[in-house]
Design a protein around this motif. Structure first.
Motif, PDB file in Angstrom:
ATOM      1  N   VAL A   1       0.838  -1.202   0.000  1.00 58.17           N
ATOM      2  CA  VAL A   1       0.000   0.000   0.000  1.00 58.17           C
ATOM      3  C   VAL A   1       0.873   1.252   0.000  1.00 58.17           C
ATOM      4  CG1 VAL A   1      -1.760   1.293   1.252  1.00 58.17           C
ATOM      5  CG2 VAL A   1      -1.880  -1.203   1.160  1.00 58.17           C
ATOM      6  N   MET A   2       1.919   1.247   0.802  1.00 56.48           N
ATOM      7  CA  MET A   2       2.789   2.424   0.863  1.00 56.48           C
ATOM      8  C   MET A   2       3.452   2.706  -0.485  1.00 56.48           C
ATOM      9  SD  MET A   2       2.347   3.580   3.876  1.00 56.48           S
ATOM     10  CE  MET A   2       0.694   2.869   3.863  1.00 56.48           C
ATOM     11  N   ASP A   3       3.858   1.668  -1.177  1.00 54.09           N
ATOM     12  CA  ASP A   3       4.467   1.848  -2.505  1.00 54.09           C
ATOM     13  C   ASP A   3       3.489   2.522  -3.454  1.00 54.09           C
ATOM     14  OD1 ASP A   3       6.825   0.712  -1.692  1.00 54.09           O
ATOM     15  OD2 ASP A   3       6.436  -1.254  -2.589  1.00 54.09           O
ATOM     16  N   ALA A   4       2.254   2.061  -3.446  1.00 55.94           N
ATOM     17  CA  ALA A   4       1.252   2.640  -4.343  1.00 55.94           C
ATOM     18  C   ALA A   4       0.902   4.072  -3.947  1.00 55.94           C
ATOM     19  CB  ALA A   4      -0.011   1.779  -4.341  1.00 55.94           C
ATOM     20  N   ALA A   5       1.048   4.391  -2.654  1.00 58.13           N
ATOM     21  CA  ALA A   5       0.690   5.716  -2.152  1.00 58.13           C
ATOM     22  C   ALA A   5       1.853   6.697  -2.189  1.00 58.13           C
ATOM     23  CB  ALA A   5       0.166   5.599  -0.725  1.00 58.13           C
ATOM     24  N   GLY A   6       3.035   6.226  -2.568  1.00 57.48           N
ATOM     25  CA  GLY A   6       4.199   7.103  -2.551  1.00 57.48           C
ATOM     26  C   GLY A   6       4.667   7.424  -1.144  1.00 57.48           C
ATOM     27  N   LEU A   7       4.475   6.480  -0.248  1.00 56.16           N
ATOM     28  CA  LEU A   7       4.835   6.668   1.155  1.00 56.16           C
ATOM     29  C   LEU A   7       5.779   5.559   1.597  1.00 56.16           C
ATOM     30  CD1 LEU A   7       1.213   7.370   2.423  1.00 56.16           C
ATOM     31  CD2 LEU A   7       3.047   9.071   2.407  1.00 56.16           C
ATOM     32  N   ALA A   8       6.266   5.682   2.823  1.00 61.24           N
ATOM     33  CA  ALA A   8       7.116   4.646   3.406  1.00 61.24           C
ATOM     34  C   ALA A   8       6.895   4.626   4.904  1.00 61.24           C
ATOM     35  CB  ALA A   8       8.584   4.908   3.094  1.00 61.24           C
ATOM     36  N   LEU A   9       6.966   3.437   5.487  1.00 64.23           N
ATOM     37  CA  LEU A   9       6.861   3.334   6.936  1.00 64.23           C
ATOM     38  C   LEU A   9       8.133   3.897   7.566  1.00 64.23           C
ATOM     39  CD1 LEU A   9       5.361  -0.197   7.669  1.00 64.23           C
ATOM     40  CD2 LEU A   9       4.317   2.007   8.200  1.00 64.23           C
ATOM     41  N   PRO A  10       8.014   4.876   8.447  1.00 61.58           N
ATOM     42  CA  PRO A  10       9.213   5.406   9.095  1.00 61.58           C
ATOM     43  C   PRO A  10       9.719   4.448  10.161  1.00 61.58           C
ATOM     44  CG  PRO A  10       7.269   6.458   9.990  1.00 61.58           C
ATOM     45  CD  PRO A  10       6.792   5.557   8.890  1.00 61.58           C
ATOM     46  N   GLU A  11      10.957   4.608  10.529  1.00 61.47           N
ATOM     47  CA  GLU A  11      11.502   3.837  11.636  1.00 61.47           C
ATOM     48  C   GLU A  11      11.281   4.610  12.919  1.00 61.47           C
ATOM     49  OE1 GLU A  11      15.500   2.697  11.072  1.00 61.47           O
ATOM     50  OE2 GLU A  11      15.142   1.659   9.169  1.00 61.47           O
ATOM     51  N   ALA A  12      10.879   3.910  13.949  1.00 62.13           N
ATOM     52  CA  ALA A  12      10.619   4.555  15.230  1.00 62.13           C
ATOM     53  C   ALA A  12      10.826   3.533  16.333  1.00 62.13           C
ATOM     54  CB  ALA A  12       9.195   5.105  15.283  1.00 62.13           C
ATOM     55  N   PRO A  13      11.398   3.942  17.465  1.00 63.89           N
ATOM     56  CA  PRO A  13      11.574   2.997  18.572  1.00 63.89           C
ATOM     57  C   PRO A  13      10.223   2.588  19.134  1.00 63.89           C
ATOM     58  CG  PRO A  13      12.092   5.236  19.270  1.00 63.89           C
ATOM     59  CD  PRO A  13      11.904   5.281  17.782  1.00 63.89           C
TER      60      PRO A  13
END
Length: 276
Positions: A230-242
């Protein structure tokens, strides 16, 4: 907008002929013909705890979705969110009933929903966070429905026939929940500069709660695979977070759960013996 019909791919393999309808709007009983006795060899305490936790997730998430009534950006989406909430409420009712049978107390669904305090709830904390803006609610629903669907798919083969039947029904509903959220995630992520910004902020707010989901059930690869698509299609990426310490499964909640429950439980607690 370049969504490439990502939601069609996500729904592949699911029969969604009745998935767009709220739980209970038809006449099919998911437990019709199901043996309700707990099979020999099943740990009744573990079964009750599983049903209680999944029921709490569903009830709290449904209450948050209900808060969008009269507030959603479009009437069609308001109806969709209400129906998704009703699906989850239906799941919660069945799961609470099973918990009461499995733990031997015979407690009904109202006892679990209305007469427990926040510290007795076992829902994951992501479900109880305030709705925020529409982007946050879309991202949260995408994550929770993807996670719940992956777990319910496994539960369709569980040894308890009632929990398995609830899961079979739930898979159809959750496939639509995930599809709806995926559609909106792509629209907003690949939409305007402002909608893209809000989606990035929503992802940043949700990501710290992911580890709690995966600690509860080992579905990390399945869920991250869906979110990545979904993120690829939306032009997004899951951020890294602790990850955040603690877990709702252990009764450790945010300050937001108690007020939510106070509103949910107010009438039942004011009139505990009332018949409706």
């Amino acid at each position: 907008m370049s969504d490439d019909h990502v939601y069609l791919a996500l729904a592949e393999g699911h029969d969604d002929s009745d998935a767009r309808w709220a739980f209970g709007t038809g006449f099919e009983d998911p437990l019709h013909g199901v043996d309700t006795e707990v099979p020999a060899g099943i740990d009744r305490e573990e079964l009750a705890a599983c049903c209680l936790a999944l029921g709490d997730d569903a009830l709290v998430a449904a209450q948050r979705l209900a808060e969008w009534t009269t507030r959603a950006p479009e009437l069609e989406e308001e109806v969709a969110l209400a129906n998704i909430g009703l699906d989850l409420l239906g799941q919660a009712r069945l799961l609470y009933a099973r918990a009461g049978h499995a733990d031997g107390t015979g407690r009904g669904e109202d006892a679990y929903a209305y007469f427990r305090d926040a510290g007795d709830y076992r829902n994951v904390r992501l479900a109880e966070l305030p709705n925020g803006d529409f982007a946050f609610s879309v991202v949260r629903l995408l994550v929770l429905s993807s996670w719940r669907l992956a777990h319910f798919e496994r539960l369709t083969a569980t040894a308890d026939p009632v929990l398995a039947a609830v899961a079979v029904k739930g898979v159809k509903e959750l496939a639509y929940h995930r599809q709806w959220a995926a559609e909106w995630a792509v629209r907003l992520g690949d939409g305007t500069e402002e909608s893209h910004r809000r989606m990035r902020a929503a992802l940043a707010a949700v990501t710290p709660y992911l580890d709690e989901l995966f600690a509860a059930y080992d579905v990390r690869d399945d869920v991250l695979g869906v979110l990545g698509q979904v993120m690829d299609a939306a032009g997004l990426a899951l951020p890294e977070a602790p990850p955040l310490p603690g877990s709702g499964r252990d009764g450790e909640h945010t300050e937001h759960l108690a007020p939510l429950l106070a509103e949910l439980q107010s009438v039942a607690r004011a009139h505990p013996e009332a018949a409706w």
